[in-house]
Motif scaffolding. Structure first.
Motif, PDB file in Angstrom:
ATOM      1  N   ALA A 161       0.740  -1.272   0.141  1.00 44.22           N
ATOM      2  CA  ALA A 161      -0.166  -0.081   0.035  1.00 44.22           C
ATOM      3  C   ALA A 161       1.006   1.314   0.012  1.00 44.22           C
ATOM      4  O   ALA A 161       0.520   2.308  -0.813  1.00 44.22           O
ATOM      5  CB  ALA A 161      -0.745   0.060   1.297  1.00 44.22           C
ATOM      6  N   LYS A 162       2.008   1.215   0.809  1.00 41.55           N
ATOM      7  CA  LYS A 162       2.778   2.423   1.064  1.00 41.55           C
ATOM      8  C   LYS A 162       3.530   2.672  -0.408  1.00 41.55           C
ATOM      9  O   LYS A 162       3.813   3.641  -0.775  1.00 41.55           O
ATOM     10  CB  LYS A 162       3.764   2.067   2.065  1.00 41.55           C
ATOM     11  N   ALA A 163       4.120   1.491  -0.935  1.00 41.16           N
ATOM     12  CA  ALA A 163       4.775   1.515  -2.264  1.00 41.16           C
ATOM     13  C   ALA A 163       3.869   2.293  -3.379  1.00 41.16           C
ATOM     14  O   ALA A 163       4.331   2.783  -4.229  1.00 41.16           O
ATOM     15  CB  ALA A 163       5.269   0.101  -2.658  1.00 41.16           C
TER      16      ALA A 163
ATOM     17  N   GLY B 170      13.409   8.197 -17.574  1.00 40.80           N
ATOM     18  CA  GLY B 170      12.524   9.215 -16.650  1.00 40.80           C
ATOM     19  C   GLY B 170      11.707   8.575 -15.678  1.00 40.80           C
ATOM     20  O   GLY B 170      11.700   8.925 -14.575  1.00 40.80           O
ATOM     21  N   MET B 171      11.203   7.460 -16.287  1.00 40.11           N
ATOM     22  CA  MET B 171      10.196   6.631 -15.314  1.00 40.11           C
ATOM     23  C   MET B 171      11.129   5.879 -14.283  1.00 40.11           C
ATOM     24  O   MET B 171      10.771   5.716 -13.210  1.00 40.11           O
ATOM     25  CB  MET B 171       9.457   5.645 -16.071  1.00 40.11           C
ATOM     26  N   ARG B 172      12.276   5.353 -14.710  1.00 41.77           N
ATOM     27  CA  ARG B 172      13.238   4.716 -13.837  1.00 41.77           C
ATOM     28  C   ARG B 172      13.736   5.752 -12.625  1.00 41.77           C
ATOM     29  O   ARG B 172      13.853   5.271 -11.600  1.00 41.77           O
ATOM     30  CB  ARG B 172      14.322   4.292 -14.456  1.00 41.77           C
ATOM     31  N   GLN B 173      13.856   6.831 -12.973  1.00 41.83           N
ATOM     32  CA  GLN B 173      14.535   7.614 -12.189  1.00 41.83           C
ATOM     33  C   GLN B 173      13.353   8.158 -11.056  1.00 41.83           C
ATOM     34  O   GLN B 173      13.371   8.399  -9.863  1.00 41.83           O
ATOM     35  CB  GLN B 173      15.110   8.939 -12.798  1.00 41.83           C
ATOM     36  N   ARG B 174      12.038   8.068 -11.725  1.00 45.91           N
ATOM     37  CA  ARG B 174      10.857   8.243 -10.617  1.00 45.91           C
ATOM     38  C   ARG B 174      10.726   7.255  -9.972  1.00 45.91           C
ATOM     39  O   ARG B 174      10.453   7.533  -8.625  1.00 45.91           O
ATOM     40  CB  ARG B 174       9.544   8.532 -11.588  1.00 45.91           C
TER      41      ARG B 174
ATOM     42  N   ASP C 181      10.296  19.892 -12.486  1.00 52.05           N
ATOM     43  CA  ASP C 181       9.012  20.203 -11.996  1.00 52.05           C
ATOM     44  C   ASP C 181       8.557  19.383 -10.857  1.00 52.05           C
ATOM     45  O   ASP C 181       7.856  19.673  -9.882  1.00 52.05           O
ATOM     46  CB  ASP C 181       8.195  20.253 -12.995  1.00 52.05           C
ATOM     47  N   GLU C 182       8.430  17.973 -11.121  1.00 55.29           N
ATOM     48  CA  GLU C 182       7.984  17.012 -10.243  1.00 55.29           C
ATOM     49  C   GLU C 182       8.674  17.044  -8.873  1.00 55.29           C
ATOM     50  O   GLU C 182       8.005  17.122  -7.902  1.00 55.29           O
ATOM     51  CB  GLU C 182       8.006  15.717 -10.914  1.00 55.29           C
TER      52      GLU C 182
ATOM     53  N   LEU D 291       2.763   9.344  -5.958  1.00 47.31           N
ATOM     54  CA  LEU D 291       3.260  10.537  -5.727  1.00 47.31           C
ATOM     55  C   LEU D 291       4.183  11.002  -6.803  1.00 47.31           C
ATOM     56  O   LEU D 291       4.156  12.049  -7.218  1.00 47.31           O
ATOM     57  CB  LEU D 291       4.163  10.743  -4.229  1.00 47.31           C
ATOM     58  N   VAL D 292       5.009  10.116  -7.403  1.00 45.46           N
ATOM     59  CA  VAL D 292       5.836  10.656  -8.419  1.00 45.46           C
ATOM     60  C   VAL D 292       5.130  10.421 -10.108  1.00 45.46           C
ATOM     61  O   VAL D 292       6.050  10.343 -11.067  1.00 45.46           O
ATOM     62  CB  VAL D 292       7.035   9.458  -8.452  1.00 45.46           C
ATOM     63  N   GLY D 293       3.979  10.062  -9.935  1.00 44.60           N
ATOM     64  CA  GLY D 293       3.072   9.862 -11.221  1.00 44.60           C
ATOM     65  C   GLY D 293       3.359   8.677 -11.864  1.00 44.60           C
ATOM     66  O   GLY D 293       3.291   8.729 -13.289  1.00 44.60           O
ATOM     67  N   LEU D 294       3.346   7.312 -11.146  1.00 48.61           N
ATOM     68  CA  LEU D 294       3.346   6.369 -11.756  1.00 48.61           C
ATOM     69  C   LEU D 294       2.267   5.241 -11.698  1.00 48.61           C
ATOM     70  O   LEU D 294       2.611   3.918 -11.626  1.00 48.61           O
ATOM     71  CB  LEU D 294       4.864   5.589 -11.748  1.00 48.61           C
TER      72      LEU D 294
END
Length: 273
Positions: free
Chosen positions: A117-119, A142-146, A179-180, A125-128
């Motif tokens: 749930a926390k994950a 970019g997704m990996r860094q998120r 921005d994120e 929060l990071v838009g994934l």
């Protein structure tokens, strides 16, 4: 009380020439104070010791002299009060995005159901949201860094340490993640120490920018960065084209110009030895 304090921190390393038994100084007498919830960016020429400074704060190495205080206590090693995001994503390839974010929670003893749930919360929060079951090879850079940022935030560290996390990304993705990151910082109130080579990135992200000299690294100047438009919610494009942005950028460029030239001259001298 300040969140982070560097007190006359010096770091030396032995040279590769064992016969001469010489040392080189990476950082020399660093004094720097960072307040709780502050976003501080560190810039400087290549080889000035920026990453070494972050390693010291992360407890990955120890100062040769001086000390680093976190909440008034000396940093003596790594801890869960600090999350680290590197340029390379360092994700576990056999785990999904959800599994990578949950990895840090396992080490802190969070029960399995709560971990998932926390994950999911931090992937959101990071838009994934919707990418929980993707493996790293199925995600863009970019997704990996998120995912890496979500993993570092999930176990709720007080301080987020970031070592050129967007350097390997294309310009459009880099600006999007800037921005994120600002949005996440404003929402979570974390203390952030961010290393970069990019002057524009430093101005866009930082409340203060610490300019480091060429080796040995010293704090040359700390530049406060403030924008009325940013505080009022101006878009990234508007902010980057504003006169205030240009003024801050020029100030930091001026401070760095001589240091970059000195660093290049030092590299030439060392290459000719």
């Amino acid at each position: 009380m300040a969140k982070i304090v560097f007190e006359s921190v010096t770091k030396t390393f032995p040279t590769k020439d064992k016969k001469r038994k010489e040392e080189f100084t990476a950082l020399d007498g660093i004094d720097l104070t960072i307040e709780a919830g502050e976003f501080v960016v560190v810039v400087g020429p290549s080889g000035c010791g920026k990453s070494t400074l972050l390693d010291l704060l992360g407890g990955l190495t120890e100062p040769t002299s001086g000390r680093i205080l976190l909440d008034g206590r000396p940093v003596t090693g790594p801890g869960l009060d600090r999350g680290i995001v590197f340029q390379q994503y360092a994700l576990l390839p056999w785990r999904t995005a959800l599994g990578n974010v949950a990895f840090g929670l396992e080490a802190t003893g969070v029960p399995r159901r709560q971990r998932a749930a926390k994950a999911r919360e931090f992937l959101d929060l990071v838009g994934l949201t919707g990418f929980e079951d993707r493996h790293p090879h199925e995600l863009s850079g970019g997704m990996r860094q998120r995912v890496a940022i979500a993993r570092s935030l999930a176990y709720d560290p007080d301080v987020l340490l970031m070592d050129e996390p967007f350097a390997a990304l294309d310009a459009q993705t880099r600006e999007s993640l800037q921005d994120e990151l600002r949005r996440i910082w404003q929402r979570t109130g974390k203390t952030v120490v961010f290393i970069t080579h990019g002057i524009e990135e430093a101005v866009y992200l930082g409340q203060r920018v610490a300019v480091i000299t060429s080796r040995p690294g010293r704090v040359k100047e700390i530049v406060p960065v403030s924008f009325g438009d940013r505080d009022a919610g101006a878009t990234g494009e508007d902010l980057r084209s504003s006169p205030e942005f240009a003024r801050h950028r020029h100030r930091i460029w001026t401070l760095l110009h001589d240091e970059v030239a000195r660093a290049q001259q030092l590299e030439k001298e060392e290459a000719s030895v």
